[in-house]
Motif scaffolding. Structure first.
Motif, PDB file in Angstrom:
ATOM      1  N   ASP A  62     -11.787   8.928 -24.916  1.00 18.57           N
ATOM      2  CA  ASP A  62     -12.809   8.460 -25.031  1.00 18.57           C
ATOM      3  C   ASP A  62     -13.689   9.365 -25.161  1.00 18.57           C
ATOM      4  O   ASP A  62     -14.857   9.422 -25.652  1.00 18.57           O
TER       5      ASP A  62
ATOM      6  N   GLY B 114     -18.885   6.534 -31.530  1.00 16.84           N
ATOM      7  CA  GLY B 114     -19.718   5.839 -30.933  1.00 16.84           C
ATOM      8  C   GLY B 114     -18.334   4.737 -30.414  1.00 16.84           C
ATOM      9  O   GLY B 114     -18.443   4.503 -29.449  1.00 16.84           O
ATOM     10  N   THR B 115     -17.008   5.106 -31.537  1.00 19.51           N
ATOM     11  CA  THR B 115     -15.825   4.676 -30.748  1.00 19.51           C
ATOM     12  C   THR B 115     -15.744   5.291 -29.379  1.00 19.51           C
ATOM     13  O   THR B 115     -15.456   5.260 -28.105  1.00 19.51           O
ATOM     14  N   VAL B 116     -15.245   7.109 -29.859  1.00 16.85           N
ATOM     15  CA  VAL B 116     -15.739   7.559 -28.849  1.00 16.85           C
ATOM     16  C   VAL B 116     -16.589   8.808 -29.156  1.00 16.85           C
ATOM     17  O   VAL B 116     -17.565   8.294 -30.250  1.00 16.85           O
ATOM     18  N   GLY B 117     -16.838   9.180 -28.405  1.00 13.85           N
ATOM     19  CA  GLY B 117     -18.211  10.398 -28.297  1.00 13.85           C
ATOM     20  C   GLY B 117     -17.807  11.971 -28.828  1.00 13.85           C
ATOM     21  O   GLY B 117     -16.301  12.169 -28.611  1.00 13.85           O
TER      22      GLY B 117
END
Lengths: 432, 432
Positions: free
Chosen positions: B206, B225-228
């Motif tokens: 994540d 955005g997909t991950v932090g």
């Protein structure tokens, strides 16, 4: 709208497709934005004035950039007093909730005599972007400005475009209630450039927050590093978990309250009763006959809406965490118990009498929340977004003797001999 | 190295030039990185294996991607026990400092009966990028991993390239000490892609943290955005404020401890004694004769170093806040008093016996800190970077009656009638 049943063989495929559904349209405005930013950086007010004439059809000189105290006063006087008192109630509740978030410093001396600390300070100056036109929401002014002021931001600067010279008086009223210090009638990428780089009229800020269109979002991405920015918000979402103890019309209204924001918004219902799900869908159709934004809401619901049927409410938990919704409404008999099992959600609305919309305005928590599954790793806007931490470390000769040799040894192992020297020279370790 | 005197007529110009000095070289690798990420997303392990063969000259099959417990065991057994105990000391001190950062939840009922809350939860899975080669620092493994574990991250995944199959055994030892759960011998943009999108072997995470080269930085920006992601770190910096009560050789060592990192690093001294400043500069030259990384350090000092002379130490405060240094060393008689007046600094090192390098390893606070003046708006890495907040709001019929009408009124004023409906339908307000 699609219906998914979690016990169906193809559920995982359909659910994954729902998760990966691309709702945002990428507008490629980056090269235009880069040119505007470079121009504002180079020419300052002159560029700002030219872009405002071009994009907002508004002729200004530098002294007209700032909105005056008299204008704000006049705007407030023109507002419905009932709306002003609703804004005051909202502001008081948001302020009370956010004041509780002010963090404490930590200072201590450890067992070898090292002084340690973690200190919070406010960002000195922050900028708040407020969109013009239909998306000029006074509630967003409160939600963005009040946490900044609670954090202790000394200089809070608002920029808002005024297409054709028109401004929403309620937006100015909200700015006054929130305690904004300066307001400028500029918008778009040029306003972001002014906040980041500064002009003769607008001094630069350290952080920029607030929603905006594709140009504003692209400009925020580009100035990130020069200043801090908040998240780039995507289309709004709601996930409602509801059993058949609810009035279907209430739940339908909640689903529509997100759908009406934007055709790219997404509303999802998870229920343990397929028949209840059908009745909610019927109630959606029925409400759509009367709503002012029915066309937008219908498009959102048709394209992105979903009803997911699960065997029991407990089965919703892993689905909730994968969806990681911006807004999670738990319209069930024991919402706290269910909420305690959820990891990923921006905001949770508990029980049958907490429509998400109450949280948009007067609940107290922030309505700026992580979208597009980013609640897996990020949070709604809060006081901490306008503060930063400084760590403190203090050794004396004795405590440096206690921990310094280990530091020098690791520094040498990493090949960093000046690091080792800076410790060893104070310990007379005779390191080279 | 340049000398600036704050009372000189041209000081402001020279200081502004120092602040705006561009030290980083932009490598344009974005299109290459985009292609690698797309390929890893599409082909998973197969792409990862191909890029590892190409960039790391290492032939693997999917089962060889993970570093096994036996390999980690063997690496630890090969390390100098003195270094392992130094790592253990560092880990214990970092853990103790970061455990204090675990935030508390807030649950309360307000005066109209609304239930409110703010709840912290850990990110479920996080990835840690560790560079290979000369920048493979075991201390960075501890500094990135321990806050994640303190936060409660359940699955902490490390990726580290092993050029030609070689790995730094101390890096693996640090990973074991920090409690990392999975390690894969992959690096570059392809490793970032694997962490963000997942492959058959590496499940997605994540959030991704950790330093890397231009490819890794570009990949992190792209998957955001997909991950932090954490901040994108720039070249290291130190600002030392020192009076003539210091040994010039000690202060010179401190300045060089940043300069040796990178020719783009920056070391600045502020002093109230011009003669002391000259003696420090002489000591820098003297140390440079013996340091292992003298060429790098000399280049950094010559190009980016500065000595700033001020009339009194108090005059340093506004300059510090404008520089907003990553590391601030206050080698003065009363460092706490001076520290209390500083707003912008990533970490502050107090007094004459606290060289910055002790904080790089064993102080306890994090050494991942904001660079390039971003301490104006951001913080060093900490436990909160691996947690997120969820707000909670619960009304019953009575409390919704207390605050709902204001929400409905504001919703209608903003033109959002479904918002108003969702509140009004529960209050029988008869709103359309």
């Amino acid at each position: 709208m699609r219906t998914l049943v979690s016990t169906d063989a193809d559920f995982e495929t359909a659910f994954a497709a729902l998760l990966n559904m691309k709702r945002e349209t990428d507008e490629d405005v980056d090269s235009q934005v880069a040119a505007i930013l470079a121009d504002v950086r180079r020419r300052g007010d002159a560029a700002l004035i030219e872009y405002t004439a071009r994009f907002d059809r508004l002729e200004l000189n530098a002294s007209g950039l700032a909105i005056t105290a008299d204008e704000i006063e006049a705007a407030c006087a023109s507002c419905d007093p009932n709306l002003l008192s609703a804004l005051e109630l909202a502001a008081a509740r948001i302020r009370a909730f956010h004041h509780r978030q002010i963090p404490g410093d930590d200072h201590f001396v450890d067992d070898v005599g090292v002084r340690l600390g973690l200190r919070w300070t406010a960002v000195q100056a922050a900028g708040l972007y407020v969109p013009g036109g239909t998306a000029a929401y006074p509630s967003s002014v409160l939600m963005n400005a009040i946490p900044a002021k609670a954090a202790g931001v000394e200089r809070l600067v608002m920029v808002v475009p005024s297409p054709g010279g028109r401004l929403n008086p309620l937006v100015l009223a909200a700015a006054r209630i929130a305690g904004i210090d300066e307001i400028y009638r500029v918008g778009g990428a040029q306003a972001i450039g002014a906040l980041a780089y500064g002009t003769a009229t607008i001094r630069p800020v350290d952080k920029i927050v607030g929603p905006g269109n594709a140009y504003v979002a692209a400009a925020k991405r580009r100035v990130f590093g020069t200043v801090g920015i908040d998240m780039i918000a995507g289309p709004s979402e709601i996930l409602v978990v509801a059993d058949n103890g609810n009035d279907p019309g209430w739940i339908a209204a909640d689903l529509l309250s997100q759908a009406e924001h934007d055709t790219a918004a997404q509303s999802i219902l998870i229920t343990d009763d397929a028949e209840f799900g059908r009745r909610v869908a019927q109630a959606v159709d029925s409400h759509l006959k009367t709503l002012s934004r029915a066309a937008i809401a219908r498009d959102s619901w048709d394209r992105h809406g979903a009803v997911i049927v699960v065997p029991s409410l407990a089965d919703s938990v892993p689905l909730i965490d994968r969806i990681a919704p911006e807004h999670l409404e738990l319209a069930v008999a024991e919402p706290e118990a269910l909420a305690a099992r959820v990891r990923n959600a921006g905001a949770i609305f508990l029980g049958r009498f907490t429509p998400e919309a109450v949280g948009d305005y007067v609940g107290g928590p922030n309505h700026v929340l992580p979208t597009a599954r980013s609640a897996r790793f990020s949070s709604g806007l809060g006081v901490l977004d306008f503060m930063k931490r400084t760590s403190l470390l203090g050794c004396d000769a004795a405590s440096l003797r206690a921990i310094g040799p280990a530091a020098a040894r690791l520094a040498e192992a990493e090949g960093l001999s000046a690091h080792g020297l800076s410790v060893g020279i104070r310990l007379n370790l005779g390191m080279e």
